[in-house]
Design an enzyme around this catalytic site. Structure first.
Site, mmCIF file in Angstrom:
data_model
loop_
_atom_site.group_PDB
_atom_site.id
_atom_site.type_symbol
_atom_site.label_atom_id
_atom_site.label_comp_id
_atom_site.label_asym_id
_atom_site.label_seq_id
_atom_site.Cartn_x
_atom_site.Cartn_y
_atom_site.Cartn_z
ATOM 1 N N ASP A 67 -35.252 -32.279 -54.984
ATOM 2 C CA ASP A 67 -34.387 -31.294 -55.299
ATOM 3 C C ASP A 67 -33.519 -31.265 -54.326
ATOM 4 O OD1 ASP A 67 -36.132 -29.615 -57.709
ATOM 5 O OD2 ASP A 67 -37.050 -28.113 -56.070
ATOM 6 N N HIS A 125 -38.387 -28.208 -53.758
ATOM 7 C CA HIS A 125 -39.146 -29.132 -53.983
ATOM 8 C C HIS A 125 -37.853 -30.610 -53.003
ATOM 9 C CE1 HIS A 125 -39.833 -28.038 -58.217
ATOM 10 N NE2 HIS A 125 -41.024 -28.321 -58.439
HETATM 11 C C1 XLS Z 1 -42.811 -26.151 -63.714
HETATM 12 C C2 XLS Z 1 -43.502 -25.499 -62.631
HETATM 13 C C3 XLS Z 1 -43.416 -25.587 -61.285
HETATM 14 C C4 XLS Z 1 -43.780 -25.147 -60.051
HETATM 15 C C5 XLS Z 1 -42.903 -26.353 -59.074
HETATM 16 O O1 XLS Z 1 -43.365 -25.874 -65.122
HETATM 17 O O2 XLS Z 1 -43.047 -24.387 -62.661
HETATM 18 O O3 XLS Z 1 -42.031 -24.992 -60.924
HETATM 19 O O4 XLS Z 1 -43.411 -24.204 -59.915
HETATM 20 O O5 XLS Z 1 -43.716 -27.505 -58.772
#
Ligand code: XLS
Ligand code: NI
Ligand code: NI
Length: 437
Positions: A104, A101
């Protein structure tokens, strides 16, 4: 350059009999399975958020991992340290891909402009590291759920300023993903849903979500981004009800906008479980609907009902999922992203390596099992057999809509058709599947 793990050399394939703790017993990247190497089949990716950003907190306690970069005053220096450790992780695990993200990888700063600049600065570092190490970006995505501005939704927010803000954030994140040669772009709608119906206009919010998706697809074409946009189904958590509930619901949105060519799905094991499905069900359905894209690999807890995001270690379960992936034709732009976190008591750096190596081995074994199921063909033959009567010209015509309801009725009455039930042979098939594992 940091040295985070105790391990200095990449983990190697040593075969099932090795006594080494950190070794691949089954994952042999160059081994051919059904004409492709294991690495080509599995396309593993390490995720940024669980691996480097989550500090081990739960609703009753905070940071257990005590990572150095969570306690640094200079946030950009911390971001650069995380980038170093991501590439150290990829090299040690011999994993080709990573995912992130925007939030991140870089600090938010005090404005979107500052955030964009921070993200770009770290992406520039990635670019150099990727060129030097041959690592690739499986997908990028924008975090539009953590900041309080998104508390009532991202694109589905009652406030159009939030919708516009999201457009600006996704534009930049898609630009960055494209610039890094990302193979997909993911949209998980963490806050695209509602908490309570009494303050919500569902119809309006669904229109907003659909408009947003079509704007992103338009822009992807404008910049020549070739990969698909991947929606990620999840039924709830954080919101009480999320609009991208499961594969079937997501497909509805995609088909309503006629975007089947550009938008596929990123299917996560734990989300399938939360939606009351199995992982393999969600993969098979996406494939049947022509929208299978990629996998977020993890494992849910069958008792707790939370998105526990554990590392997937169960070989028989993974075998069924892998069988559906093979049946779907395997990955094209997609892959297996470890959207999984070590438990909060697993506080050693090397626990991250053990988690990935164990799950990669489990996937490799599952791939070998599933390949046996495909090669042997018994299961496919059994299933095909159940539908074989549809192959007669008359039944083909009925399926194609060439016979009206009253014509079918007349035919049944004149020929005296009397259906004869046949065994579904479930226990036989379950035993057969066990014989491959
Ligand atoms: C959360 C989601 C997230 C997505 C990316 O539950 O899995 O991690 O994969 O935004
Ligand atoms: Ni996910
Ligand atoms: Ni999840």
């Amino acid at each position: 350059m940091t040295q985070f793990y105790s391990l200095k050399e990449p983990v190697k394939y040593e075969g099932p009999n090795t006594t080494k703790d950190l070794a691949f017993r089954w994952y042999n990247p160059t081994q051919k399975v059904l004409g492709k190497t294991m690495a080509e089949h599995l396309r593993f990716a390490v995720c940024y958020w669980h691996t480097l950003c989550w500090p081990g907190l739960d609703p009753f306690g905070g940071d257990t991992f005590n990572r150095q970069w969570h306690h640094m005053a200079d946030e950009m220096a911390a971001a650069r340290m995380k980038a170093d450790i991501m590439f150290e992780t990829l090299n040690l695990l011999n994993v080709d891909f990573f995912c992130f993200h925007d939030l991140d990888i870089a600090p938010e700063g005090n404005s979107l402009k500052e955030f964009n600049d921070n993200v770009t600065a770290i992406a520039n570092i990635f670019e150099k590291k990727m060129a030097a190490s041959n690592k690739k970006l499986l997908w990028g995505t924008a975090n539009m759920f953590s900041n309080r501005r998104f508390m009532a939704g991202a694109a589905s927010n009652p406030d159009p300023d939030v919708f516009a803000y999201c457009a600006a954030q996704v534009k930049h994140c898609l630009d960055v993903t494209h610039g890094l040669g990302g193979e997909n772009y993911v949209m998980w709608g963490g806050r695209e849903g509602y908490e309570t119906l009494i303050n919500t206009n569902i119809g309006h919010e669904l229109d907003q979500v659909k408009r947003f998706l079509s704007l992103v697809v338009e822009y992807k074409h404008k910049i020549g981004f070739k990969g698909p946009i991947l929606l990620e189904p999840k039924p709830q958590e954080p919101t009480k009800h999320q609009y991208d509930y499961d594969v079937a619901t997501c497909y509805n949105t995609i088909a309503a906008m006629g975007l089947q060519k550009d938008v596929k799905l990123n299917i996560e094991q734990n989300h399938a479980i939360l939606a009351g499905h199995t992982f393999e069900h969600e993969i098979a359905l996406a494939s049947a609907l022509g929208v299978f894209g990629s996998i977020d690999l993890n494992r849910g807890d069958y008792q707790s009902g939370w998105d526990t995001d554990q590392f997937a270690m169960n070989v028989p379960e993974l075998t069924l999922a892998m069988y559906e992936i093979l049946k779907a034709g395997g990955f094209t732009t997609g892959g297996m992203n470890f959207d999984a976190k070590i438990r909060r008591q697993s506080i050693d750096a090397d626990d991250i390596l053990h988690a990935h190596v164990g799950s990669m081995d489990a996937c490799a074994r599952a791939l070998l099992n599933a390949a046996k199921m495909v090669e042997d063909g018994k299961l496919a033959k059994l299933v095909a057999g159940r539908y074989s009567k549809w192959n007669t010209p008359q039944n083909q015509a009925m399926l194609a809509g060439q016979e009206s309801l009253d014509a079918i009725a007349a035919r049944v009455l004149s020929s005296g058709i009397e259906p004869q039930p046949k065994s579904g042979r479930q226990e036989y098939i379950e035993s057969l599947i066990n014989s491959y594992c």
